[in-house]
Design a protein around this motif. Structure first.
Motif, PDB file in Angstrom:
ATOM      1  N   LYS A 111       0.846  -1.205   0.000  1.00 35.50           N
ATOM      2  CA  LYS A 111       0.000   0.000   0.000  1.00 35.50           C
ATOM      3  C   LYS A 111       0.873   1.244   0.000  1.00 35.50           C
ATOM      4  O   LYS A 111       1.972   1.240   0.546  1.00 35.50           O
ATOM      5  CB  LYS A 111      -0.936   0.005   1.210  1.00 35.50           C
ATOM      6  N   HIS A 112       0.368   2.301  -0.601  1.00 37.81           N
ATOM      7  CA  HIS A 112       1.098   3.573  -0.655  1.00 37.81           C
ATOM      8  C   HIS A 112       1.343   4.075   0.766  1.00 37.81           C
ATOM      9  O   HIS A 112       0.422   4.159   1.571  1.00 37.81           O
ATOM     10  CB  HIS A 112       0.305   4.615  -1.448  1.00 37.81           C
ATOM     11  N   LEU A 113       2.595   4.403   1.081  1.00 36.81           N
ATOM     12  CA  LEU A 113       2.933   4.957   2.387  1.00 36.81           C
ATOM     13  C   LEU A 113       2.800   6.480   2.302  1.00 36.81           C
ATOM     14  O   LEU A 113       3.533   7.133   1.567  1.00 36.81           O
ATOM     15  CB  LEU A 113       4.355   4.570   2.794  1.00 36.81           C
ATOM     16  N   TYR A 114       1.835   7.011   3.018  1.00 35.47           N
ATOM     17  CA  TYR A 114       1.621   8.457   3.033  1.00 35.47           C
ATOM     18  C   TYR A 114       2.626   9.111   3.967  1.00 35.47           C
ATOM     19  O   TYR A 114       3.057   8.517   4.954  1.00 35.47           O
ATOM     20  CB  TYR A 114       0.182   8.781   3.479  1.00 35.47           C
ATOM     21  N   ASP A 115       2.989  10.336   3.662  1.00 31.29           N
ATOM     22  CA  ASP A 115       3.913  11.096   4.493  1.00 31.29           C
ATOM     23  C   ASP A 115       3.240  11.414   5.829  1.00 31.29           C
ATOM     24  O   ASP A 115       2.027  11.676   5.879  1.00 31.29           O
ATOM     25  CB  ASP A 115       4.289  12.400   3.772  1.00 31.29           C
ATOM     26  N   LYS A 116       4.021  11.416   6.902  1.00 34.83           N
ATOM     27  CA  LYS A 116       3.473  11.726   8.237  1.00 34.83           C
ATOM     28  C   LYS A 116       2.791  13.087   8.256  1.00 34.83           C
ATOM     29  O   LYS A 116       1.858  13.313   9.025  1.00 34.83           O
ATOM     30  CB  LYS A 116       4.572  11.672   9.298  1.00 34.83           C
ATOM     31  N   LYS A 117       3.249  14.011   7.402  1.00 37.28           N
ATOM     32  CA  LYS A 117       2.645  15.351   7.340  1.00 37.28           C
ATOM     33  C   LYS A 117       1.227  15.309   6.778  1.00 37.28           C
ATOM     34  O   LYS A 117       0.472  16.261   6.934  1.00 37.28           O
ATOM     35  CB  LYS A 117       3.506  16.299   6.499  1.00 37.28           C
ATOM     36  N   GLU A 118       0.878  14.211   6.101  1.00 37.75           N
ATOM     37  CA  GLU A 118      -0.464  14.086   5.527  1.00 37.75           C
ATOM     38  C   GLU A 118      -1.479  13.614   6.570  1.00 37.75           C
ATOM     39  O   GLU A 118      -2.678  13.665   6.336  1.00 37.75           O
ATOM     40  CB  GLU A 118      -0.454  13.127   4.328  1.00 37.75           C
ATOM     41  N   ARG A 119      -0.987  13.173   7.722  1.00 34.08           N
ATOM     42  CA  ARG A 119      -1.864  12.777   8.823  1.00 34.08           C
ATOM     43  C   ARG A 119      -2.178  14.047   9.613  1.00 34.08           C
ATOM     44  O   ARG A 119      -1.287  14.704  10.125  1.00 34.08           O
ATOM     45  CB  ARG A 119      -1.180  11.731   9.700  1.00 34.08           C
ATOM     46  N   VAL A 120      -3.453  14.371   9.699  1.00 32.06           N
ATOM     47  CA  VAL A 120      -3.901  15.600  10.349  1.00 32.06           C
ATOM     48  C   VAL A 120      -4.591  15.244  11.660  1.00 32.06           C
ATOM     49  O   VAL A 120      -5.397  14.312  11.717  1.00 32.06           O
ATOM     50  CB  VAL A 120      -4.888  16.359   9.425  1.00 32.06           C
ATOM     51  N   THR A 121      -4.258  15.990  12.714  1.00 28.28           N
ATOM     52  CA  THR A 121      -4.927  15.790  13.995  1.00 28.28           C
ATOM     53  C   THR A 121      -5.519  17.115  14.465  1.00 28.28           C
ATOM     54  O   THR A 121      -5.072  18.186  14.050  1.00 28.28           O
ATOM     55  CB  THR A 121      -3.957  15.263  15.077  1.00 28.28           C
ATOM     56  N   GLY A 122      -6.507  17.016  15.341  1.00 31.08           N
ATOM     57  CA  GLY A 122      -7.119  18.233  15.856  1.00 31.08           C
ATOM     58  C   GLY A 122      -7.900  17.982  17.130  1.00 31.08           C
ATOM     59  O   GLY A 122      -8.078  16.835  17.561  1.00 31.08           O
ATOM     60  N   ASN A 123      -8.347  19.052  17.733  1.00 37.92           N
ATOM     61  CA  ASN A 123      -9.120  19.025  18.980  1.00 37.92           C
ATOM     62  C   ASN A 123      -8.389  18.268  20.082  1.00 37.92           C
ATOM     63  O   ASN A 123      -8.994  17.540  20.860  1.00 37.92           O
ATOM     64  CB  ASN A 123     -10.516  18.420  18.764  1.00 37.92           C
TER      65      ASN A 123
END
Length: 141
Positions: A111-123
């Motif tokens: 599977k395509h490994l997404y960059d850690k910067k593409e993981r968004v967190t909030g609240n």
């Protein structure tokens, strides 16, 4: 009896979500969240998969699937259904890593490994805090 979990993971289709979901998600769900937009996934034939969003919500206490479904569904644009699948999460670290396909199984499947910067967190989503043992677990040890 309905399944209950503290963490719920869903796949949503952005084409059916409210237009400005990236800006509004925190106010709408009002829970700690983490997501990754999957726009580089391929199917088993090597063709592009439909763009989808993996979104994890962290509830303050265990909650039913029905309640979680209602929260996720609040991201749907009028007249559309954005929620595809919903499942309770037993291992928060695993699903957090899966958001970007950084798991052993994802790697084995190519599977395509997404960059850690593409993981968004909030609240206030804090993977470290969520992984800490609760008082009950500490007492059991």
């Amino acid at each position: 009896m309905a399944e209950k979990n503290k963490y719920w993971s869903a796949i949503l289709y952005p084409e059916n979500m409210i237009e400005n979901w990236k800006d509004e998600i925190g106010d709408i769900v009002q829970l700690p969240y983490a997501y990754c937009l999957h726009d580089k996934d391929l199917d088993k034939d090597g063709d592009d998969r439909k763009v989808h969003l993996h979104l994890v919500l962290a509830f303050p206490n265990t909650t039913t699937m029905n309640h979680a479904k209602n929260i996720y569904s609040s991201l749907s644009r009028e007249g559309a259904k954005c929620l595809s699948t919903l499942q309770g999460v037993n291992n928060i670290r695993h699903i957090y890593d899966y958001l970007i396909h950084d798991t052993e199984d994802s790697k084995k499947k190519g599977k395509h490994l997404y960059d850690k910067k593409e993981r968004v967190t909030g609240n206030g989503f804090d993977i470290g805090a969520f992984e800490q043992l609760g008082l009950k677990e500490k007492n059991d040890i």
